[in-house]
Design a protein around this motif. Structure first.
Motif, short mmCIF file in Angstrom:
data_model
loop_
_atom_site.label_atom_id
_atom_site.label_comp_id
_atom_site.label_asym_id
_atom_site.label_seq_id
_atom_site.Cartn_x
_atom_site.Cartn_y
_atom_site.Cartn_z
N GLY A 105 11.70 -6.47 15.23
CA GLY A 105 12.54 -6.56 14.25
C GLY A 105 11.83 -6.73 12.97
N THR A 106 10.67 -6.60 12.84
CA THR A 106 10.01 -7.03 11.57
C THR A 106 9.72 -5.60 10.80
OG1 THR A 106 8.65 -8.69 12.54
CG2 THR A 106 7.92 -7.76 10.50
N PRO A 107 10.34 -5.43 9.68
CA PRO A 107 10.20 -4.19 8.89
C PRO A 107 8.69 -4.01 8.65
CG PRO A 107 11.29 -5.67 7.61
CD PRO A 107 11.13 -6.47 8.88
N VAL A 108 7.97 -2.93 8.97
CA VAL A 108 6.77 -2.83 8.35
C VAL A 108 6.22 -1.69 7.75
CG1 VAL A 108 5.77 -3.96 10.58
CG2 VAL A 108 6.29 -1.40 10.87
N LEU A 109 7.51 -0.59 7.31
CA LEU A 109 7.16 0.72 6.91
C LEU A 109 8.43 1.13 6.05
CD1 LEU A 109 4.96 3.60 8.12
CD2 LEU A 109 7.39 4.12 7.51
N ILE A 110 8.24 1.55 4.75
CA ILE A 110 9.19 2.39 4.27
C ILE A 110 8.60 3.74 4.09
CG2 ILE A 110 10.54 2.74 2.30
CD1 ILE A 110 10.43 -0.35 1.50
N GLY A 111 9.44 4.83 4.52
CA GLY A 111 9.19 6.16 4.39
C GLY A 111 10.01 6.96 3.66
N HIS A 112 9.78 7.87 2.72
CA HIS A 112 10.42 8.86 1.97
C HIS A 112 9.85 10.16 2.14
CE1 HIS A 112 13.25 10.03 -1.24
NE2 HIS A 112 12.24 10.47 -1.75
N ASN A 113 10.53 10.94 2.83
CA ASN A 113 9.73 12.30 3.09
C ASN A 113 10.92 13.37 2.83
OD1 ASN A 113 10.40 10.73 6.39
ND2 ASN A 113 8.35 10.78 5.36
N LYS A 114 10.19 14.60 2.23
CA LYS A 114 11.09 15.73 1.68
C LYS A 114 10.43 16.86 2.49
CE LYS A 114 12.08 13.80 -2.76
NZ LYS A 114 12.11 13.89 -4.41
N VAL A 132 5.87 10.28 1.53
CA VAL A 132 5.59 8.88 0.90
C VAL A 132 5.78 7.61 1.76
CG1 VAL A 132 5.96 7.40 -1.16
CG2 VAL A 132 6.06 9.95 -1.50
N VAL A 133 4.53 6.73 2.05
CA VAL A 133 4.75 5.66 2.64
C VAL A 133 4.65 4.47 2.17
CG1 VAL A 133 3.86 4.72 5.17
CG2 VAL A 133 4.62 6.86 4.78
N VAL A 134 5.31 3.36 1.99
CA VAL A 134 4.90 1.96 1.54
C VAL A 134 4.89 1.12 2.74
CG1 VAL A 134 5.76 0.28 -0.06
CG2 VAL A 134 6.23 2.79 -0.50
N VAL A 135 3.71 0.34 2.77
CA VAL A 135 3.48 -0.72 3.57
C VAL A 135 3.10 -1.96 3.08
CG1 VAL A 135 2.13 -1.18 5.88
CG2 VAL A 135 2.97 1.04 5.46
N PRO A 136 3.51 -3.27 3.60
CA PRO A 136 3.04 -4.47 3.15
C PRO A 136 1.37 -4.48 3.23
CG PRO A 136 5.09 -4.80 4.36
CD PRO A 136 4.57 -3.37 4.61
N GLU A 137 0.82 -4.97 2.32
CA GLU A 137 -0.51 -5.32 2.48
C GLU A 137 -0.97 -6.20 3.22
OE1 GLU A 137 -4.43 -5.58 -0.61
OE2 GLU A 137 -2.62 -6.92 -0.68
N ILE A 170 0.79 -1.25 0.16
CA ILE A 170 -0.07 -0.11 -0.12
C ILE A 170 0.87 1.30 0.05
CG2 ILE A 170 -1.70 1.31 1.26
CD1 ILE A 170 -2.39 -1.52 2.68
N GLU A 171 0.80 2.01 -0.97
CA GLU A 171 1.35 3.20 -1.05
C GLU A 171 0.51 4.51 -0.59
OE1 GLU A 171 3.68 6.42 -4.06
OE2 GLU A 171 3.75 4.34 -4.64
N VAL A 172 0.95 5.32 0.32
CA VAL A 172 0.18 6.47 0.64
C VAL A 172 1.25 7.69 0.41
CG1 VAL A 172 -1.03 7.66 2.33
CG2 VAL A 172 -1.08 5.19 2.12
N ASP A 173 0.79 8.65 -0.34
CA ASP A 173 1.39 9.95 -0.63
C ASP A 173 0.68 11.19 0.00
OD1 ASP A 173 2.82 8.26 -2.19
OD2 ASP A 173 2.58 9.58 -4.10
N ARG A 174 1.12 11.92 0.95
CA ARG A 174 0.62 12.76 1.57
C ARG A 174 1.23 14.16 1.63
NH1 ARG A 174 -2.01 11.14 7.10
NH2 ARG A 174 0.40 10.18 7.62
N LEU A 175 0.63 15.40 1.48
CA LEU A 175 1.14 16.54 1.75
C LEU A 175 0.92 16.92 3.18
CD1 LEU A 175 2.97 18.97 0.56
CD2 LEU A 175 0.83 19.97 0.02
#
Length: 239
Positions: free
Chosen positions: A214-223, A141-146, A124-129
């Motif tokens: 230690g389980t990865p649950v989220l990738i974030g990309h912030n500007k 921008v956040v990416v999470v395993p469905e 699931i990708e979520v892009d927010r301002l």
């Protein structure tokens, strides 16, 4: 009245105006000619007052656009993981979030490796301002395993804390984040979203968030706007 006295009075009046919020963070002051007339001083005297306020970090100058009130700078407390919402509220500011994209798609190879899922597995990708008190501060921008947070695909994330939604609707508690930070220049689209000039500095943060096991649950990309964000950390030398 001497120039020094007039400059001091102009400085004090402007400082009072800024303190009581006559000019909001991120706003532009009237032109120098208009401002000098309002204060009853010459433009040369006004510039002395403005330069003093600039040296104190109260105003910012743009050679092409005039004088601006800096946006309020946000920052992570040393060694503390906070959501954007928590950072804003801790400073008495109102956090906002406008959803630009919220969809399920296949994971890329790099995303799959970071999240420890199969390549092309649904994420699931979520892009927010993100904003504070109405001022755009961050494109997030956040990416999470469905398979770990399916409810995120349909959750209302407008003005919501992602950490809260993950905890309350998905049973996921973020424990730590591996975070890297670098500087870039804003392209035209990012500049439009953040209300800054194309080529203006932005701070780019990339993170992988983990649960306590230690389980990865989220990738974030912030500007983040370069004039609105500060990252702090406690650093220790090895024994």
């Amino acid at each position: 009245m001497t120039t020094g006295t007039a400059s001091t009075q102009a400085y004090e009046q402007l400082a009072r105006d800024l303190t009581v919020g006559r000019y909001a963070p991120g706003s532009r002051l009237p032109g120098e000619r208009e401002l000098a007339t309002q204060l009853g001083v010459s433009r040369a005297t006004l510039r002395l007052a403005l330069s003093r306020l600039e040296s104190e970090g109260i105003l910012q100058r743009s050679a092409q656009r005039g004088w601006f009130v800096p946006t309020q700078v946000i920052g992570e407390p040393p060694s503390t993981l906070q959501s954007f919402t928590e950072m804003a509220r801790a400073r008495g500011l109102r956090p906002t979030a406008r959803v630009i994209r919220q969809e399920v798609r296949p994971a890329g190879m790099d995303e799959a490796a970071k999240l420890r899922i199969a390549p092309a597995a649904p994420v699931i990708e979520v892009d927010r301002l993100r904003g504070m008190d109405g001022t755009p501060v961050c494109f997030d921008v956040v990416v999470v395993p469905e398979n770990r947070a399916a409810a995120l695909a349909t959750a209302d994330l407008t003005d919501a804390s992602l950490y809260d939604v993950l905890r309350e609707r998905c049973g996921i508690e973020v424990h730590r984040s591996a975070y890297t930070l670098m500087a870039e220049s804003a392209d035209a689209e990012l500049a439009r979203l953040l209300g800054i000039g194309a080529g203006a500095p932005v701070l780019v943060g990339d993170e992988i968030a983990y649960t306590s096991d230690g389980t990865p649950v989220l990738i974030g990309h912030n500007k983040y706007r370069g004039d609105a964000y500060r990252f702090e950390a406690d650093l220790f030398r090895r024994a």
